[in-house]
Design an enzyme around this catalytic site. Structure first.
Site, short mmCIF file in Angstrom:
data_model
loop_
_atom_site.label_atom_id
_atom_site.label_comp_id
_atom_site.label_asym_id
_atom_site.label_seq_id
_atom_site.Cartn_x
_atom_site.Cartn_y
_atom_site.Cartn_z
N LYS A 10 56.32 43.56 35.08
CA LYS A 10 56.81 44.61 35.98
C LYS A 10 58.32 44.51 36.24
O LYS A 10 58.95 43.49 35.93
CB LYS A 10 56.02 44.53 37.29
CG LYS A 10 54.53 44.86 37.12
CD LYS A 10 53.83 44.93 38.48
CE LYS A 10 52.36 45.28 38.29
NZ LYS A 10 51.68 45.46 39.60
N TYR A 50 48.41 54.88 36.89
CA TYR A 50 47.81 54.42 38.15
C TYR A 50 46.97 55.51 38.82
O TYR A 50 46.73 55.43 40.04
CB TYR A 50 48.90 53.92 39.10
CG TYR A 50 49.37 52.51 38.80
CD1 TYR A 50 48.50 51.43 38.83
CD2 TYR A 50 50.71 52.25 38.50
CE1 TYR A 50 48.93 50.13 38.57
CE2 TYR A 50 51.16 50.95 38.25
CZ TYR A 50 50.25 49.90 38.29
OH TYR A 50 50.68 48.62 38.03
N ASN A 113 54.67 42.27 42.20
CA ASN A 113 53.86 41.08 41.88
C ASN A 113 53.92 40.69 40.40
O ASN A 113 53.00 40.09 39.87
CB ASN A 113 52.42 41.25 42.39
CG ASN A 113 51.67 42.37 41.71
OD1 ASN A 113 52.24 43.11 40.92
ND2 ASN A 113 50.39 42.51 42.00
N HIS A 116 50.90 43.19 35.70
CA HIS A 116 49.62 43.92 35.78
C HIS A 116 48.75 43.41 34.65
O HIS A 116 49.25 43.11 33.56
CB HIS A 116 49.83 45.43 35.62
CG HIS A 116 48.54 46.16 35.34
ND1 HIS A 116 47.70 46.55 36.33
CD2 HIS A 116 47.93 46.50 34.17
CE1 HIS A 116 46.62 47.11 35.80
NE2 HIS A 116 46.75 47.10 34.48
N GLU A 127 43.78 51.44 28.81
CA GLU A 127 45.19 51.15 29.10
C GLU A 127 45.98 50.87 27.82
O GLU A 127 47.13 51.29 27.70
CB GLU A 127 45.28 49.97 30.08
CG GLU A 127 44.72 50.34 31.46
CD GLU A 127 44.68 49.21 32.47
OE1 GLU A 127 44.28 49.47 33.62
OE2 GLU A 127 45.04 48.06 32.11
P1 CMP Z 1 48.23 46.10 39.73
O1 CMP Z 1 47.35 45.07 39.16
O2 CMP Z 1 49.31 46.64 38.87
O3 CMP Z 1 47.34 47.32 40.25
C1 CMP Z 1 47.71 48.14 41.31
C2 CMP Z 1 48.94 47.66 42.02
O4 CMP Z 1 49.13 48.20 43.30
C3 CMP Z 1 48.84 46.17 42.24
O5 CMP Z 1 48.95 45.48 41.04
C4 CMP Z 1 49.95 45.96 43.25
O6 CMP Z 1 51.21 45.84 42.64
C5 CMP Z 1 49.90 47.26 44.02
N1 CMP Z 1 49.27 47.07 45.30
C6 CMP Z 1 48.00 46.71 45.54
N2 CMP Z 1 47.78 46.65 46.85
C7 CMP Z 1 48.92 47.00 47.45
C8 CMP Z 1 49.35 47.12 48.79
N3 CMP Z 1 48.49 46.88 49.80
N4 CMP Z 1 50.59 47.50 49.03
C9 CMP Z 1 51.44 47.75 48.01
N5 CMP Z 1 51.11 47.65 46.70
C10 CMP Z 1 49.87 47.26 46.43
#
Ligand code: CMP
Length: 139
Positions: A10, A50, A113, A116, A127
Site C-alpha cells: 500500500k 473495494y 496498514n 492487503h 482480485e
Molecule cells: P484491507 O485488507 O486492504 O481491506 C480493507 C481495508 O480497509 C483494510 O485492509 C484497512 O486498510 C481498511 N480498514 C479496515 N477497517 C478500517 C477502519 N475501521 N478504519 C479505517 N480503515 C479500515
C-alpha cells in the site's frame, strides 16, 4: 495445495521505500512473487476493488488513501498461499498484529496498514483477474 493469492503493497509502504522489505517478509514466509507491478490506482479502480466495503463508514477514506500514492500489486504463489499470506501480514489493525508480522513491523494505522491480502481462494482469483492478464503471471 499450491495456491495463488493477491497482495498489494500500500501507499504508506511505498512512500517509506519498504517495497523490498515487505517483499522479503513474503518470501521468507515461503511465498513466491510470480507477478508484480507498480501502479498508481485511479479512483474508479480503487472503488471497484473495494466495492464490497462501499457501505462501510471508512470507504471514502480508504479509497483516498489507496490513491494517495503508488502501490505494488503482486500475485504470490505457494503451498496454502492464501492462509500463509494472511499469517505473515498479521491482523488488520497493527495494534492487534503478532510480533514479526508485516503489519506489526511496518504498519502505521488500521488504514495505513502497509499490505492487503486476499481473504479466500475465491476472492484471490477475482482480485488477481482485476489487475493482471494471464500472460503477466509467470510461475
Ligand atoms: P484491507 O485488507 O486492504 O481491506 C480493507 C481495508 O480497509 C483494510 O485492509 C484497512 O486498510 C481498511 N480498514 C479496515 N477497517 C478500517 C477502519 N475501521 N478504519 C479505517 N480503515 C479500515
Amino acid at each position: 495445495a499450491t495456491e495463488r493469492t493477491f497482495s498489494i503493497i500500500k501507499p504508506d509502504a511505498t512512500r517509506r521505500n519498504l517495497t523490498g522489505a515487505v517483499t522479503a517478509k513474503l518470501e521468507e514466509a515461503g511465498l513466491r512473487v510470480v507477478a508484480s507491478k507498480r501502479i498508481h490506482m485511479t479512483k474508479e479502480q480503487a472503488e471497484g476493488f473495494y466495492a464490497v466495503h462501499k457501505e462501510r463508514p471508512f470507504f471514502g477514506e480508504l479509497v483516498n488513501f489507496m490513491i494517495s500514492g503508488p502501490v505494488v500489486v503482486q500475485v504470490l504463489e505457494g503451498e496454502n498461499a492464501v492462509l500463509r499470506n494472511r499469517e505473515v501480514m498479521g491482523a488488520t489493525n497493527p495494534a492487534n498484529a503478532d510480533e514479526g508480522t508485516i503489519r506489526k513491523t511496518f504498519a502505521e494505522s488500521i488504514e495505513a496498514n502497509s499490505v492487503h491480502g486476499s481473504d479466500s481462494l475465491e476472492n484471490a482469483k477475482i482480485e488477481i483477474d482485476y489487475f493482471f492478464k494471464p500472460e503477466e503471471i509467470v510461475g
